[in-house]
Design a protein around this motif. Sequence first.
Motif, short mmCIF file in Angstrom:
data_model
loop_
_atom_site.label_atom_id
_atom_site.label_comp_id
_atom_site.label_asym_id
_atom_site.label_seq_id
_atom_site.Cartn_x
_atom_site.Cartn_y
_atom_site.Cartn_z
N HIS A 163 0.89 -1.38 -0.19
CA HIS A 163 -0.09 -0.10 -0.01
C HIS A 163 1.06 1.12 0.09
O HIS A 163 1.92 1.36 0.69
N ASP A 183 6.11 1.82 6.31
CA ASP A 183 4.90 1.45 6.14
C ASP A 183 4.02 2.56 5.31
O ASP A 183 3.82 3.47 5.68
N ASP A 184 3.77 2.47 4.03
CA ASP A 184 4.49 0.97 3.36
C ASP A 184 5.10 1.36 1.92
O ASP A 184 4.76 0.67 0.80
N GLU A 215 -5.26 1.91 2.70
CA GLU A 215 -5.13 0.73 3.74
C GLU A 215 -5.28 1.26 5.07
O GLU A 215 -5.94 0.56 5.87
N GLU A 216 -4.80 2.52 5.28
CA GLU A 216 -4.85 3.04 6.72
C GLU A 216 -6.18 3.41 7.13
O GLU A 216 -6.45 3.63 8.09
N ASP A 243 3.88 -5.88 3.67
CA ASP A 243 3.67 -4.50 4.46
C ASP A 243 4.60 -4.49 5.36
O ASP A 243 4.68 -5.09 6.34
ZN LIG Z 1 0.95 -0.84 6.51
#
Ligand SMILES: [Zn+2]
Length: 512
Positions: A163, A183-184, A215-216, A243
């Motif tokens: 991501h 991340d990431d 994603e977050e 990830d």
């Molecule tokens: Zn992540």
Amino acid sequence: MIAFRLSACVLLSAAVFAANGQSHPSSPDAAHRDLDAIGAPIRPMPPDPAIAHAIAQVSPAQIQHTIATLVSFHNRSTLSSLDKDLPPNTGVLAAADWIESQFKSISAACNGCLEVHRDSFVQPPLTGPSPRVTQPTPLNNIYAILRGSDPAQASRMILVTGHYDSRNSTNEDTHAEAPGANDDASGTAVSLECARVLSKVKLPATLVFVAVAGEEQGLLGSKHLADLAKKEGWQLEAVLNNDIVGGNRTPGDKGQDAHAIRVFSENVPANAPPEEIRRILALGYESDSPSRELSRAIADAARTYTAAPLAARLDPVLEFRRDRFQRGGDHSSFNQDGFAAVRFTEWREDFNHQHQNVRDEDGVQYGDLLKYDDFDYMARVARLNAATMAELASAPPPPVNVAYPPPPRVFTIALNNTEITWEQAPDTPSGTKYEIVWRPTAAPDWSRSLLADKLTSVPEGKFSATDGKYAITIPVSKDNVIFGVRAVDAKGHRSPAVVPWPTAPQRAARPE
Ligand SMILES: [Zn+2]
């Protein structure tokens, strides 16, 4: 690590004998005597020179360039796509544009071999307590497809993803620095680097290289892509989610292992209905989901491609749970839609350098900064991903309808021999052979194997093949082992193993 787990299981077997008051010698060999009489210990597959050459092209400098560029976009929060006041070349949309341009330039270098996609959609507001998306928000998944070179295999797909969105201490903060170097950006760099090196190889099945957003805010981009794959009937055989694979090397951290990568896989498939879960438990198949067989295939690829030389060594540590304790990631979106998917994550995370505002507090540096990334480590991770993708794309398709035929009428006959039947998948290349693999029920990974057609030379063994339908008898009891069947070609490429399921409805267990 895998070796350690095997020795732990051997200890367990010895303990069982002791508990039963039996007088077996405590040697672990005695416990496995019957298993060891047939077949041979699993050996690493022979390296494919084209794959070895491709993964040797993985470049730590290229990975560093990718991550430094992603960090330069300052804050890649998915919510920044709504901002009108961002300085030029910052924010998540600038990052999306750049990733798209990278896939296009990789494609230009291979005569347009990649189909580059930008899947733009609007994420509706989320509901529930503390929703992390509160207004309709544009989201962009960027991905590139490398079609398989064999028309008969090109419908089969292997996917790698990371991501590209980032965050700092506050979900809504789209303006303060959120470098997300680990991340990431690390996973995004792995995906791009796999695309770069594998675009130069001809592989029979199709590869997909992905960078998702959202994603977050709750795996939003990956859910959209997994749903698309399901709706469009993508024949996804494997999803590799990277990830937090940056190999964090904070000064003073003695716990990091720069030659280990954790591979998380689900036990029972996330989408299994209750009756399937009951059947899985009844058969003792709680460690044989397609995702877990995929993790074993990754370990198999590692033994060939990342075991040596020592400086380049990377050991996958198979973690038998969906993700890190009570945490999640994009592979779960694919699991939810019924696909085999695993997560790669560095050995030891440093939470001062995840989801933190960049700051110095009492002499401690917080923030997900470029300076903590280990580019050599990420190159090792990219090599393992690329080797796994290329191996799976080169292997014949896994067998289908792998089954234990109904037991004989007289129930006690031949139970110490095991019959297994299967069929070759449609479009299986001629010359494909099948290998029986097995392991003690308490062991984490396959330990022994035998080519099915070799059973004709084993006492009590049988093998038959008619019109793509196969049947074997092997003199090893399925009470004591888990069996799998995998497809192999003449060069030694192996599919993931498939476990047999009983064809007849389960009998009630009989107290014999
Ligand atoms: Zn992540």
